[in-house]
Structure formats: C-alpha cells, structure tokens
Write an enzyme that holds these catalytic residues in place. Sequence first.
Site, PDB file in Angstrom:
ATOM      1  N   GLU A  25      33.146  -9.154  23.444  1.00  0.00           N
ATOM      2  CA  GLU A  25      32.946 -10.083  22.319  1.00  0.00           C
ATOM      3  C   GLU A  25      32.965  -9.361  20.970  1.00  0.00           C
ATOM      4  O   GLU A  25      32.822  -8.129  20.908  1.00  0.00           O
ATOM      5  CB  GLU A  25      31.632 -10.853  22.472  1.00  0.00           C
ATOM      6  CG  GLU A  25      30.384  -9.988  22.412  1.00  0.00           C
ATOM      7  CD  GLU A  25      29.142 -10.779  22.037  1.00  0.00           C
ATOM      8  OE1 GLU A  25      29.060 -11.244  20.885  1.00  0.00           O
ATOM      9  OE2 GLU A  25      28.237 -10.915  22.886  1.00  0.00           O
ATOM     10  N   LYS A 160      17.162 -11.297  25.506  1.00  0.00           N
ATOM     11  CA  LYS A 160      16.002 -10.771  24.776  1.00  0.00           C
ATOM     12  C   LYS A 160      14.886 -11.795  24.790  1.00  0.00           C
ATOM     13  O   LYS A 160      15.152 -12.999  24.791  1.00  0.00           O
ATOM     14  CB  LYS A 160      16.382 -10.508  23.320  1.00  0.00           C
ATOM     15  CG  LYS A 160      17.335  -9.353  23.155  1.00  0.00           C
ATOM     16  CD  LYS A 160      17.266  -8.834  21.723  1.00  0.00           C
ATOM     17  CE  LYS A 160      18.256  -7.706  21.535  1.00  0.00           C
ATOM     18  NZ  LYS A 160      19.576  -8.163  21.139  1.00  0.00           N
TER      19      LYS A 160
HETATM   20  N1  PSU Z   1      22.636 -10.099  21.377  1.00  0.00           N
HETATM   21  C1  PSU Z   1      21.573 -10.691  21.962  1.00  0.00           C
HETATM   22  N2  PSU Z   1      21.535 -12.014  21.980  1.00  0.00           N
HETATM   23  C2  PSU Z   1      22.529 -12.776  21.432  1.00  0.00           C
HETATM   24  C3  PSU Z   1      23.643 -12.159  20.806  1.00  0.00           C
HETATM   25  C4  PSU Z   1      23.644 -10.828  20.813  1.00  0.00           C
HETATM   26  O1  PSU Z   1      20.669 -10.040  22.468  1.00  0.00           O
HETATM   27  O2  PSU Z   1      22.406 -13.978  21.516  1.00  0.00           O
HETATM   28  C5  PSU Z   1      24.765 -12.942  20.191  1.00  0.00           C
HETATM   29  C6  PSU Z   1      25.874 -13.248  21.225  1.00  0.00           C
HETATM   30  O3  PSU Z   1      27.127 -13.217  20.582  1.00  0.00           O
HETATM   31  C7  PSU Z   1      25.520 -14.642  21.645  1.00  0.00           C
HETATM   32  C8  PSU Z   1      25.068 -15.243  20.343  1.00  0.00           C
HETATM   33  O4  PSU Z   1      26.605 -15.340  22.215  1.00  0.00           O
HETATM   34  O5  PSU Z   1      24.369 -14.207  19.678  1.00  0.00           O
HETATM   35  C9  PSU Z   1      24.199 -16.467  20.566  1.00  0.00           C
HETATM   36  O6  PSU Z   1      23.949 -17.090  19.360  1.00  0.00           O
HETATM   37  P1  PSU Z   1      23.173 -18.503  19.345  1.00  0.00           P
HETATM   38  O7  PSU Z   1      21.784 -18.212  19.837  1.00  0.00           O
HETATM   39  O8  PSU Z   1      23.187 -18.942  17.923  1.00  0.00           O
HETATM   40  O9  PSU Z   1      23.917 -19.416  20.272  1.00  0.00           O
END
Ligand code: PSU
Length: 304
Positions: A25, A160
């Site tokens: 990604e 996380k």
């Molecule tokens: N690293 C993490 N959690 C995450 C992300 C990175 O520990 O969520 C990034 C990833 O690209 C994930 C995105 O797909 O954030 C999710 O964002 P949202 O919670 O706005 O859907």
Amino acid sequence: MNPFLEISEDVKAALSKGGPVVALESTIISHGMPYPQNVQTALRVENAIREEGATPATIAVIKGKLKAGCAPEEIEYLGKKGQGVIKASRRDLPVLVARGEDGATTVTTTMMIAAMAGIQVFATGGVGGVHRGAETTMDISADLEELAQTPVMVICAGAKSILDLGLTLEYLETKGVPVIGYGTDELPAFYTRKSGFKVDYRIDTPEELAAAFSAQRQMGLKGGMLVTNPIPEQYSLDPDYINAAIDKAIEKSHTLGIKGKATTPFLLAEIKDITDGESLASNIQLVLSNARLAARTAICLSKQ
Ligand code: PSU
Ligand code: MN
C-alpha cells in the site's frame, strides 16, 4: 479492460506467467512515516520481496491512474509529497480518477486495485477496524467491508489498539472474514505480539495459508482473508508503554475534535511523536517481516 488501470511492465510479466506478486500500500508511504524513512522503507520492503523470489507491486493513484507497480521515482514522489497526497479510500476513487489527481491507497483501495490487476497477496503494517467509541461515532474503517467483498489475502501485524480490537473481531466474524494467526492463537496488536483476543485459526506455514486461500477461491466465496503475523519478538514494545502512548493520543484527538478520515492518520502521527524513534523502528521491522511472509505465500499460491 479498466481504462484507468496501469500495471507496470515487471508486474505484468510476472502475472502473465502466473508468477508470485505481492501488493503493497501507499498510505504507509505518504501518511505512515516521515520522509525520507518512508521512501527508504518502501524500497527496502520491495527488495525483501524480490530476495524471496517474488515481484513487489506498490499500489497508488498517480495523476488519476490506478497503478499496480510503482517505479522508484514514483515512490519517491509519493514519499516527498507526503501528507499532500490525499488518503484514498473506496469512496475517493471516482472523483480522484476523474480529476487526474494523486491518492495514497489504504488497505481498502490497495485490495481493490490488486484485485483489478489479478494480484492475490498483499502485505502491510496495520489494518483499519472498529474505533473505540464506535457505538456512538459509528467510525468503522472501510477496510473491514473490503475484506468482506474483495478476494485478496491481507498479511498484517494485527491492528493497533487505537481500535476496539474485540469489536473489530466481532465485525469480521459477522462479515465472514477468516482471521488467521500466523504461528499464534492470539490476535497481535501491531507493536505487541499479544492482545488478549483469540483468532479463529492458527496457521504455521505459508503452504497452509496458500491452501486456505485457494480453497476459498475454489469454493467461489467472495471476500478476502486477514492474516495476522506478530511483530518479531526482538522488535516488540512493552505493552504498558505503548498503550499509555495510545491513550494519550486518543485523549488529544478528543480535545481537538478530530473526526472522520483524519482520525487514523492523526492518532498514528501522535503515537509516533510520543514514542519518538522507537515505534518507527518497530514499524519498519514488522512491515519487512510481513512482506517476506507474503512473498513466501505468493510463491506457494503460484505453484498451485
Ligand atoms: N497503520 C495502522 N493502521 C492503519 C493504517 C496504517 O496501524 O489503519 C492505515 C492503512 O492504510 C489503513 C488506513 O487502511 O490507515 C485506515 O484508515 P481508516 O481508519 O480511516 O479507514
Ligand atoms: Mn474512519
């Protein structure tokens, strides 16, 4: 053929002979790490995949094109532009593409573009999920819906604990998404190997991961699979230390009234600041470890 999809020559060559390809990604590049560590890490992760014998495909939206495979200059561009690149989830694609803009792909859009290109395995750091307090905010990442509908295996280090991990697992169960622990019965929590929550299945080899994914495809089931690979022991952080940092970051987000798509990037950046370089080093190592496992699994899949 999708007129917006652009598959790089090396990825196209690998796919045309049924060879192993691993998607990566770009939100992790533009929003996940500071420059220049973001670019260095992205290139290092690509190399780790090549060393294992697979082809990396970094995924992004560049000038309105859905890229499956980015050149090093494109990775440099995404890393340097950083937060200036729009974080692109499913709902952002139509307008971004029509306008010819750039987008950093999240787990959701990376899965979508990987599937369009015919790539089955994707390695990343952490996935989005159900946020704490979602029972009132309804903040649930689109990543979970994508896992429910798009046939890509996502290999991550769990999620996380900025999220409600219990609710995230419940949501995935409702949506029929298999959650696999790689070499563990417990859901890892990104910086830590344990979370206190059980996964559905423990799998210990890339061969068995490939067999499960292959069975899912042969049965014609929709949706993907979430493989959670614990951070290597020597890089894992003390749970009390990291959880205190997470609580502090969440508190600050409430004080500042951070909402919507800004929430996750805000929390990730805060945690990085609070823990300084320590969390960044762990983050880099767990992505490398996931990329290697993804490459080995893609190799097993390509032999089936
Ligand atoms: N690293 C993490 N959690 C995450 C992300 C990175 O520990 O969520 C990034 C990833 O690209 C994930 C995105 O797909 O954030 C999710 O964002 P949202 O919670 O706005 O859907
Ligand atoms: Mn959200």
